[in-house]
Write a protein that holds these residues in place. Structure first.
Motif, short mmCIF file in Angstrom:
data_model
loop_
_atom_site.label_atom_id
_atom_site.label_comp_id
_atom_site.label_asym_id
_atom_site.label_seq_id
_atom_site.Cartn_x
_atom_site.Cartn_y
_atom_site.Cartn_z
N GLY A 72 0.83 -1.20 0.00
CA GLY A 72 0.00 0.00 0.00
C GLY A 72 0.87 1.25 0.00
N ARG A 91 -11.45 -4.62 -2.78
CA ARG A 91 -11.32 -5.03 -1.39
C ARG A 91 -12.46 -5.96 -0.96
NH1 ARG A 91 -10.15 -1.54 4.14
NH2 ARG A 91 -11.62 -2.63 5.47
N LEU A 151 -6.30 -1.65 1.57
CA LEU A 151 -5.06 -2.19 2.13
C LEU A 151 -5.36 -2.81 3.50
CD1 LEU A 151 -4.08 -0.03 4.53
CD2 LEU A 151 -3.39 1.28 2.54
N THR A 208 -1.63 -4.86 -0.22
CA THR A 208 -2.78 -4.65 -1.10
C THR A 208 -2.76 -5.70 -2.20
OG1 THR A 208 -4.00 -2.98 -2.38
CG2 THR A 208 -1.61 -3.06 -2.69
#
Length: 299
Positions: free
Chosen positions: A40, A180, A263, A174
């Motif tokens: 990240g 996500r 992240l 990430t």
């Protein structure tokens, strides 16, 4: 931002690279497979240099995360920290946070090859000893091989005093090109240490069985202890799988997943948050340096 020398490690067995910046606290700024970045980046290196806003893989030393006050006791002596001096930074509550070496320029490379770099800081300097009065040499060795980035940290006392081990790392991970909401986080069995509204351990403890669950919009800012050597944390999504292994010397952990940010930080810690004040940490004794090691594997 002044131009800083970077060290790019190249995996002899794959296209993976890892980048570190000795002049900015030996922070890891990239762990990539070609154009695919697995760290990240947050606000980037410049914000880390100017305001200690973390990104990549920063070292939190000599304590990780927050302390509950500006003083701590060691062997009957009281050490007083002065915010704004000697590398001491504070969070919005006034708590000293993330140690003294954020973006610290005093690292010296002592060994380097195509896939490995070793750098060191001599803590026997007035500015550092004022806040952490334990002369020692701190060494970080990063090696990249077989798609595995291994970070080994050694604390070697250089005087008669043993050195408290309360440091940690803050790897922001990430999964590129995967939302996500499609990530799954797997954690090992350990003990959960709930925190108060200042982000400090409340004193409560509760079991945390091994689990695997979609990350989705779940947020974390949670501490843990009783993490066994060899424990693995896994983040997966799409065709990617990132494994963080607490190989040795990291019996505590912090998970950080802020809302709305793609992240997760999986943080190896030598002791729980605020251990420098509360106790319960291990020591590196004179003549017996202590080494801790974690690794990040991308498949």
């Amino acid at each position: 931002m002044a131009e800083l020398d970077t060290v790019v490690l190249r995996d002899p067995e794959s296209a993976m690279t890892a980048t570190f910046v000795p002049g900015a606290g030996m922070i890891g700024t990239s762990f990539a497979d070609g154009d695919l970045e697995f760290l990240g980046q947050r606000r980037g290196l410049e914000a880390y240099l100017t305001n200690a806003k973390t990104m990549g893989i920063p070292l939190l030393y000599p304590w990780a995360n927050r302390l509950g006050a500006n003083t701590y006791d060691v062997d009957g002596g009281v050490v007083t920290l002065t915010p704004g001096a000697g590398g001491v930074r504070t969070d919005p509550h006034g708590s000293p946070i993330h140690g003294l070496l954020a973006a610290y320029p005093g690292w010296v490379i002592v060994e380097q090859s195509a896939n490995s770099v070793t750098a060191a800081v001599d803590f026997n300097r007035p500015g550092l000893l004022a806040s952490f009065p334990f002369p020692h040499v701190l060494t970080q060795r990063a090696t990249l091989a077989g798609r595995v980035l291994t970070v080994e940290t050694t604390v070697r006392p250089s005087a008669s005093a043993a050195v408290p081990l309360c440091f940690g790392y803050h790897p922001y991970l990430t999964i590129p090109d995967v939302p996500r909401e499609d990530w799954v986080l797997e954690t090992p069995a350990m003990r959960h240490l709930p925190t108060d509204d200042r982000g400090l351990p409340s004193g409560a403890v509760e079991p945390w069985p091994a689990r695997s669950a979609p990350l989705g919009d779940t947020t974390y800012d949670d501490g843990f202890d009783q993490v066994p050597d060899g424990a693995q944390f896994i983040l997966r999504g799409g065709d990617h799988r990132i494994t963080v292994t607490f190989e040795t010397g990291y019996p505590a952990a912090q998970l950080f997943a802020p809302p709305g940010d793609a992240l997760v930080a999986i943080e190896p810690m030598a002791a729980p948050t605020d251990a420098l004040r509360r106790g319960g940490y291990r020591l590196a004794a004179p003549g017996r340096p202590a080494t801790a090691r974690f690794s990040i594997t991308v498949n």
